[in-house]
Design a protein around this motif. Structure first.
Motif, PDB file in Angstrom:
ATOM      1  N   THR A   1       0.640  -1.095  -0.166  1.00  0.00           N
ATOM      2  CA  THR A   1      -0.133  -0.073  -0.009  1.00  0.00           C
ATOM      3  C   THR A   1       0.826   1.138  -0.131  1.00  0.00           C
ATOM      4  N   VAL A   2       0.362   2.466  -0.493  1.00  0.00           N
ATOM      5  CA  VAL A   2       0.841   3.632  -0.428  1.00  0.00           C
ATOM      6  C   VAL A   2      -0.004   4.857   0.570  1.00  0.00           C
ATOM      7  N   LEU A   3       0.763   5.314   1.411  1.00  0.00           N
ATOM      8  CA  LEU A   3       0.002   6.218   2.097  1.00  0.00           C
ATOM      9  C   LEU A   3       0.549   7.730   2.097  1.00  0.00           C
ATOM     10  N   ASP A   4      -0.518   8.775   1.844  1.00  0.00           N
ATOM     11  CA  ASP A   4       0.131  10.156   1.671  1.00  0.00           C
ATOM     12  C   ASP A   4       0.361  10.709   3.026  1.00  0.00           C
ATOM     13  N   PRO A   5       1.019  11.743   3.255  1.00  0.00           N
ATOM     14  CA  PRO A   5       1.670  12.288   4.326  1.00  0.00           C
ATOM     15  C   PRO A   5       0.487  12.277   5.545  1.00  0.00           C
TER      16      PRO A   5
ATOM     17  N   TYR B   1      -4.662   6.310   2.504  1.00  0.00           N
ATOM     18  CA  TYR B   1      -4.473   5.241   1.409  1.00  0.00           C
ATOM     19  C   TYR B   1      -4.364   6.024   0.029  1.00  0.00           C
ATOM     20  N   ARG B   2      -3.320   5.702  -0.632  1.00  0.00           N
ATOM     21  CA  ARG B   2      -3.438   6.385  -1.903  1.00  0.00           C
ATOM     22  C   ARG B   2      -3.386   5.113  -2.989  1.00  0.00           C
ATOM     23  N   TYR B   3      -2.695   4.170  -2.652  1.00  0.00           N
ATOM     24  CA  TYR B   3      -2.939   2.889  -3.480  1.00  0.00           C
ATOM     25  C   TYR B   3      -2.818   1.542  -2.665  1.00  0.00           C
ATOM     26  N   VAL B   4      -3.751   0.617  -3.079  1.00  0.00           N
ATOM     27  CA  VAL B   4      -3.927  -0.442  -2.398  1.00  0.00           C
ATOM     28  C   VAL B   4      -3.601  -1.776  -3.652  1.00  0.00           C
TER      29      VAL B   4
ATOM     30  N   GLN C   1       8.491   2.556   4.412  1.00  0.00           N
ATOM     31  CA  GLN C   1       9.633   3.237   3.597  1.00  0.00           C
ATOM     32  C   GLN C   1       9.274   4.607   3.272  1.00  0.00           C
ATOM     33  N   PRO C   2       9.653   5.799   3.938  1.00  0.00           N
ATOM     34  CA  PRO C   2       9.444   6.933   3.506  1.00  0.00           C
ATOM     35  C   PRO C   2      10.068   7.456   2.359  1.00  0.00           C
ATOM     36  N   ILE C   3       9.280   8.249   1.570  1.00  0.00           N
ATOM     37  CA  ILE C   3       9.794   8.543   0.182  1.00  0.00           C
ATOM     38  C   ILE C   3       9.750  10.242   0.394  1.00  0.00           C
ATOM     39  N   PHE C   4      10.788  10.979   0.243  1.00  0.00           N
ATOM     40  CA  PHE C   4      10.881  12.304   0.067  1.00  0.00           C
ATOM     41  C   PHE C   4      11.196  12.882  -1.347  1.00  0.00           C
TER      42      PHE C   4
ATOM     43  N   ARG D   1       6.735  12.847   0.113  1.00  0.00           N
ATOM     44  CA  ARG D   1       5.674  12.750  -0.861  1.00  0.00           C
ATOM     45  C   ARG D   1       4.748  11.531  -0.240  1.00  0.00           C
ATOM     46  N   GLU D   2       5.338  10.448   0.147  1.00  0.00           N
ATOM     47  CA  GLU D   2       4.589   9.257   0.567  1.00  0.00           C
ATOM     48  C   GLU D   2       5.381   8.459   1.379  1.00  0.00           C
ATOM     49  N   VAL D   3       4.576   7.259   1.710  1.00  0.00           N
ATOM     50  CA  VAL D   3       5.203   6.283   2.520  1.00  0.00           C
ATOM     51  C   VAL D   3       4.852   4.878   1.904  1.00  0.00           C
ATOM     52  N   LEU D   4       5.829   3.976   1.504  1.00  0.00           N
ATOM     53  CA  LEU D   4       5.414   2.906   0.802  1.00  0.00           C
ATOM     54  C   LEU D   4       5.390   1.715   2.132  1.00  0.00           C
TER      55      LEU D   4
END
Length: 940
Positions: A162-166, A170-173, A245-248, A255-258
């Motif tokens: 999944t991908v989480l916004d700040p 959920y942005r993606y599942v 896993q944070p993504i900057f 930007r988002e967290v995987l």
């Protein structure tokens, strides 16, 4: 610009004035020329513009086109079919109609253009400005394909991604996390707290997720942890290995967290099974920590030529590791050629079939380590139609080791139980037998009491061993359920009837509710014997714990039904001693009873309810209890069984079609049967239809006859002294003559149940015939085997059970917890000593046939009575059961209903020694009375 021409009439007469006018005229001419030069220079700008510019009138006629628009201008000038011309004309007319600038996108000659249509309403023309965005669109398409590629990998990845916004929404599942597309879409924009609330997960999980999210963002590094979720049934926990896993972005803003989750429940269960010492726990923890530091999955994509087009980080690390260990330049150079070939063939199979493929492969590393990998390969179809292979490999070495350890432990347990059973039961039989003989000698009162204590203790210990073996069979997963059609109401009623009589003899009132009162058509598919076993156990416990004068209520109730299933409830309620609330959870545990003195007061091993609960669970139901101390207990279970089709009901009820004698006339069969009466019956039946019968009384004699003659069919008894029927069958199947080795063999047995049928089929037998011999069934099976049909052994067995067993529901072979030994009951006076109706029907009225059977019975039965007396004196219950089994067909043929209950007890594997002793004594008494009252001949 206006031009004022000078005429003769307007010319001034004054020379100075004229000169002034001429100068002004020259100035205006020079300005006009400059303006014309400027306009000419400006007119070159659109012509030299690298982007196309077109001018169309209201009818779509081309008025102007610059050099870059020459290709589009040709499309507009031609009258043939064109995909571009309608778009340009529509854009121009649309802009003139609305009076507003319109923009769109067109594709012409493989190029992408951004089109702006500017209306000139006063002139009724429109300017079309086109900007070439081909490079931008191609880049966007490449990015889109790349994104689809990675999304395809994520969609096939067997892990939660999944991908989480700040804000932790959920942005993606991915589909593994939520297979249902609608629910997956509904989760977008929600938080984990919303998701956990919907699943009923503990708030502690939500709080921990929030803390781990903040830690990952604060440390700007990946964090990992392990979660435990309650399972769907509330008993088995689910274990998850989770990563954030944070993504900057380049600007340093989050930007988002995987999020990545791996189901490690199986691994945790395997670790629990193989954990034996603190050292092993520490080693396992070290291994687990190492696994947590790395992604345990190896993910890769290969094309049709075997070239690797994608690898994840763990796969690359594994490749380097394998190559370094071997000192090779690549992983392939370090691998065995056979291992590489297996992988290549698996890839090609996926490409050829287009279907996923799961394989397991072992790999021997250069340091001698053996690694096991389970790989899931899926076809990966790209946008251009080409197919590649997506592979996900999981290291299952630890699971394999745990599996081997579990298998070794299970084998050791089975061997231990078998050895202990033999080592305990063998001396116990000697102890009980000698004690029984000792009790018959001249003992004083004290010595007799001592002998009685020894017998009671020995029988109790033997019951414990039997119950332990039954429970071991259930827990090892070797218990299989029948799937045959039966009437649920009739089956359960027949099963409970003997216990109802036992309760009434004890002085307990029994009240019943028949299932058919609420369910008029209770025909289902299932295992009637196992259902009966549960009901018998519950009734036995109710009788055991209900005092004299109490009441037991037994009922079957309709719950619900669908087009294909029937759900019913069976309930047993008593007014006995009851169970304390704090003991309700323990009564279903193995070897556990509600109170410490239960065994001393009422008997039993504490396995009956455990066995019943396991049976109900295997049938998809649940055994429940409600009890109040001192007021009684209520046990109930609900089961959902498939409905029996009309064809299955008809097959269970309808008699079999008759077989003409011509189908078997002239055949030669070998009858192998150790019971003389049974041989006599079968011989007379077959000879009456023109069948030549050779007899053999043992397996050894059967093999001698088989060597001398050729037979169309062999009728083989199962239980015989010396060489039994299974051994004789194996010898026949191993004959050097292929034709003789393939002779059809029909098994003769009084216990034609599914487990026996599977054993007979494995031994090489073609079909099963239950005893006593039914003439129509015997002829039908002979005709089928002679015609070359082996018949579906298991299906025929099911039919045979319902057709031949006189009381299939009331004679389970392994009843649960043993009740107190019943008081022997004399046969009711209204039951005749014998009834020759079945013998008369079987003989078709032939007096000679009937007299031969009666003579054979009188000749051979006294020896069986003597054998029973010897078995009784030695407490040799297996021998008594074998004699009962051997005599059962003859007794049924003679209609000796009075001894039937004794037969059932002797052949029941769950009967206690006291019950067997009582049954043997009654059986001897019944046979003696039958020999005295049964005529040796009948008159015509």
């Amino acid at each position: 610009m206006k031009t004022n021409a000078l005429s003769a009439d307007t010319l001034p007469t004054d020379t100075a004035e004229l000169q002034k006018l001429l100068l002004a005229e020259r100035t205006r001419r020079e300005q006009a020329e400059a303006e014309m030069a400027r306009l000419h220079a400006q007119s070159r700008i659109p012509m030299l513009n690298p982007n196309p510019i077109l001018r169309l009138d209201a009818l779509g006629k081309l008025l102007f086109a610059n050099n870059s628009a020459e290709g589009l201008a040709q499309e507009l000038r031609t009258s043939g079919p064109s995909r571009v011309r309608p778009q340009l004309v529509h854009a121009a007319t649309q802009a003139l109609r609305t009076g507003e600038v319109a923009h769109s996108e067109v594709v012409a000659n493989g190029q992408y253009f951004l089109l702006y249509a500017v209306p000139l309403v006063e002139e009724q023309t429109a300017l079309l400005y086109l900007t070439d965005v081909t490079a931008q669109r191609l880049a966007e398409q490449e990015n889109r394909e790349q994104r689809e590629f990675y999304e395809t990998i994520l969609a096939h990845l067997p892990a939660v991604v999944t991908v989480l916004d700040p804000d932790q929404h959920y942005r993606y599942v991915n589909p593994y996390a939520e297979p249902d597309p609608a629910r997956r879409q509904a989760r977008i924009g929600l938080s984990f707290a919303n998701h956990a609330h919907g699943l009923g997960l503990p708030e502690a999980l939500v709080a921990r997720r929030h803390r781990m999210f903040e830690r990952a963002v604060r440390s700007r590094e990946m964090v990992s942890w392990e979660e435990r979720w309650p399972g769907p049934d509330g008993r088995i926990n689910l274990y998850w290995l989770c990563f954030y896993q944070p993504i900057f972005g380049a600007d340093g803003v989050l930007r988002e967290v995987l999020c990545y989750g791996l189901d490690i429940t199986i691994r945790r269960q395997a670790e629990a099974r193989i954990r034996q010492s603190e050292a092993e726990i520490k080693a396992q923890q070290t291994f687990t920590n190492l696994v947590l530091d790395l992604n345990p999955n190896l993910i890769w994509v290969r094309d049709a030529q075997g070239r690797t087009v994608f690898e994840n980080g763990e796969m690359k690390a594994q490749r380097r590791h394998i190559a370094e260990l071997a000192g090779a330049t690549s992983m392939e150079a370090a691998m065995n050629k056979d291992e590489i070939q297996v992988a290549v063939e698996a890839d090609q199979k996926v490409l050829r079939t287009g279907q996923p493929l799961t394989t397991q492969m072992s790999m021997r590393l250069a340091d001698g380590t053996l690694r096991w990998y389970q790989t899931v390969r899926c076809p990966l179809v790209l946008a251009d139609g080409t197919t590649q292979v997506l592979g996900v490999s999981t290291d299952i070495t630890a699971l394999k080791q745990a599996q081997h350890a579990a298998e070794a432990a299970a084998t050791a347990r089975e061997n231990f139980l078998a050895n202990m059973s033999h080592e305990i039961r063998t001396p116990l039989n000697g102890v009980l037998g000698m004690t029984s003989l000792l009790a018959k000698t001249g003992l004083n009162e004290q010595q007799f009491n001592y002998a009685a204590i020894i017998q009671h203790s020995g029988r109790h210990l033997l019951n414990v061993v039997n119950d332990v073996l039954d429970m071991a069979k259930i827990t090892s997963g070797k218990l299989e359920l029948e799937q045959s059609a039966f009437n649920l109401c009739d089956s359960m009623g027949n099963a409970g009837q003997p216990l109802v009589l036992q309760a009434q003899e004890k002085g307990i009132r029994v009240v019943g509710t028949l299932l058919r009162d609420s369910c008029p058509h209770p025909w289902v598919l299932g295992d009637s014997y196992r259902l009966n076993q549960v009901l018998i156990n519950l009734l036995s416990n109710a009788i055991k714990f209900t005092p004299v004068g109490g009441t037991i209520t037994v009922g079957g109730y309709f719950v619900s039904e669908t087009a294909d299933t029937l759900t019913t409830e069976f309930r047993v309620t008593d007014t006995g001693i009851g169970i304390a609330p704090d003991k309700l959870d323990t009564i279903f545990q193995e070897f556990t009873q509600a109170y410490a003195d239960t065994t001393r007061q009422f008997g039993g091993t504490g396995l009956g309810l455990s066995i019943s609960r396991a049976l109900v669970q295997q049938m998809g139901g649940r055994l429940m209890v409600h009890s109040e101390l001192g007021k009684g207990s209520s046990f109930s279970f609900i089961t959902t069984l498939p409905k029996a089709s009309a064809e299955a009901r008809a097959a269970a009820l309808a008699p079999l079609a008759p077989v003409q004698s011509a189908a078997v006339r002239g055949a030669r069969v070998l009858l192998v049967e150790d019971n003389a009466v049974n041989r006599e019956v079968a011989q007379l039946l077959l000879e009456g239809h023109g069948v030549v019968v050779d007899e053999a009384a043992s397996g050894t004699e059967a093999l001698e006859q088989f060597e001398l003659h050729r037979y169309d069919v062999v009728l083989m008894d199962i239980q015989m002294p010396g060489m039994n029927g299974l051994e004789a069958t194996a010898r026949i199947r191993a004959h050097t003559d292929p034709t003789k080795a393939g002779t059809p063999i029909l098994a003769l047995t009084a216990n034609a149940f599914r487990a026996d049928a599977e054993k007979y089929a494995a031994a090489g037998m073609n079909d099963t015939l239950p005893k006593p011999f039914d003439e129509a069934e015997l002829l039908r099976k002979l005709a089928s085997l002679m015609a070359g049909g082996s018949g579906p052994l298991l299906e025929k067995t099911t039919a045979a059970e319902s057709a031949s067993s006189p009381e299939p529901a009331s004679t389970p072979s392994a009843p649960p917890a043993a009740p107190a030994p019943p008081v022997p009951r004399p046969a009711p006076a209204h039951i005749p000593l014998y009834n020759l109706a079945l013998l008369h029907e079987t003989a078709h009225g032939s007096v000679a046939f009937m007299n031969r059977i009666l003579t054979s019975f009188h000749t051979n039965t006294p020896a069986s009575v003597a054998e029973l007396r010897t078995a009784l004196a030695a407490a040799d219950w297996p021998t008594a059961a074998a004699v009962a089994h051997r005599l059962r067909p003859s007794l049924r043929l003679l209609g000796a209903a009075r001894v039937a209950p004794h037969l059932e007890t002797l052949e029941s594997a769950g009967a206690t020694d006291a019950e067997r002793q009582t049954a043997t004594e009654g059986f001897i008494e019944g046979l003696t009375a039958l020999l005295e009252g049964l005529p040796e001949r009948v008159m015509a």
